[in-house]
Design an enzyme around this catalytic site. Sequence first.
Site, PDB file in Angstrom:
ATOM      1  N   GLU A 136      13.330 -46.555   3.161  1.00  0.00           N
ATOM      2  CA  GLU A 136      14.540 -45.722   3.431  1.00  0.00           C
ATOM      3  C   GLU A 136      15.086 -45.446   1.893  1.00  0.00           C
ATOM      4  O   GLU A 136      14.701 -46.510   0.925  1.00  0.00           O
ATOM      5  CB  GLU A 136      15.484 -47.421   3.539  1.00  0.00           C
ATOM      6  N   ASP A 196      10.362 -51.014   5.337  1.00  0.00           N
ATOM      7  CA  ASP A 196      11.192 -50.916   4.554  1.00  0.00           C
ATOM      8  C   ASP A 196      10.538 -52.341   3.532  1.00  0.00           C
ATOM      9  O   ASP A 196      12.469 -52.997   3.064  1.00  0.00           O
ATOM     10  CB  ASP A 196      12.997 -51.012   4.726  1.00  0.00           C
ATOM     11  N   CYS A 224      17.340 -52.250  10.330  1.00  0.00           N
ATOM     12  CA  CYS A 224      16.578 -50.866   9.739  1.00  0.00           C
ATOM     13  C   CYS A 224      15.296 -51.535  11.037  1.00  0.00           C
ATOM     14  O   CYS A 224      14.117 -50.631  11.518  1.00  0.00           O
ATOM     15  CB  CYS A 224      15.692 -50.582   8.701  1.00  0.00           C
ATOM     16  N   VAL A 269      12.036 -55.934   7.120  1.00  0.00           N
ATOM     17  CA  VAL A 269      13.935 -56.025   6.998  1.00  0.00           C
ATOM     18  C   VAL A 269      15.040 -54.750   6.714  1.00  0.00           C
ATOM     19  O   VAL A 269      13.764 -53.634   7.125  1.00  0.00           O
ATOM     20  CB  VAL A 269      14.153 -56.001   5.566  1.00  0.00           C
ATOM     21  N   LYS A 285      12.009 -42.452   5.357  1.00  0.00           N
ATOM     22  CA  LYS A 285      12.761 -42.349   5.691  1.00  0.00           C
ATOM     23  C   LYS A 285      14.697 -42.233   5.633  1.00  0.00           C
ATOM     24  O   LYS A 285      14.731 -43.152   4.783  1.00  0.00           O
ATOM     25  CB  LYS A 285      12.492 -43.319   7.201  1.00  0.00           C
TER      26      LYS A 285
HETATM   27  C1  C5J Z   1      17.263 -51.440   5.649  1.00  0.00           C
HETATM   28  C2  C5J Z   1      19.744 -51.437   5.648  1.00  0.00           C
HETATM   29  N1  C5J Z   1      16.026 -51.715   5.700  1.00  0.00           N
HETATM   30  N2  C5J Z   1      19.752 -52.752   5.191  1.00  0.00           N
HETATM   31  N3  C5J Z   1      17.992 -50.841   5.539  1.00  0.00           N
HETATM   32  O1  C5J Z   1      17.543 -52.873   7.210  1.00  0.00           O
HETATM   33  O2  C5J Z   1      20.436 -50.819   5.058  1.00  0.00           O
END
Ligand code: C5J
Length: 230
Positions: free
Chosen positions: A74, A26, A164, A159, A131
């Site tokens: 995401e 991500d 995630c 991250v 995803k």
């Molecule tokens: C991820 C989030 N990628 N923090 N998403 O960690 O919503």
Amino acid sequence: MTKLKFEAEPYPLEFEPQSTALLMIDMQRDFVEPGGFGEMLGNDVSLLRSAIEPCKRVLEKAREVGLFIVHTREGHRADLSDAPPSKLKRGNLEIDIGDEGPMGRILVRGEEGHDFIPELCPLPGETVIEKPGKGSFYRTDLLLILRNQGIKTLICCGVTTEVCVHTTVREANDRGFECIIPSDCVASYFPEFQRVGLEMIKAQGGIFGWVSTSDEIIKVLEQIPKETTS
Ligand code: C5J
């Protein structure tokens, strides 16, 4: 089979380069740049930028030595039909998932904010997993792809550490993968969560996996004999 070893906590991790993949989780504008989902949630997104350079160096080395590389994103379909109602209403946000933001519709596939940050864009031929959830295995074909490639070890970067990355590492661990996380290649909006998130992974004999550094990963990947992964 060539066997190498990463120095890590709680103890060194043996791995075979042929069955090791880099998973870049991500690294999208929506989380890392101002005007995206991360900022809409009230976060200081500049805190994630420290991971960019180490991720870049690990990614470049992984490419050089021929590791299998997977990038995840995401996000949701334009009609949001794959986003649970609970996720859509969470946080009572002024600008929420699907709403128009400075980088297009928040967390929607195809929008500028949903795309990878320019520093960490996949190259043609690298696998991209779209995803809908926090975990990279949830409602994706990641498991099928990793099994087909004979992958056993995952170098996990990206991250955010406690969301995630953690969800993905936990999912991977339950599916029998060994995960190693270079601590400087993951980042959180909360310094405390960064510290504790990494502690949780390596505690209890490495209950979810191993923690190392980008320098160690790069140093060991450099030892891979030329023809091993090609
Ligand atoms: C991820 C989030 N990628 N923090 N998403 O960690 O919503």
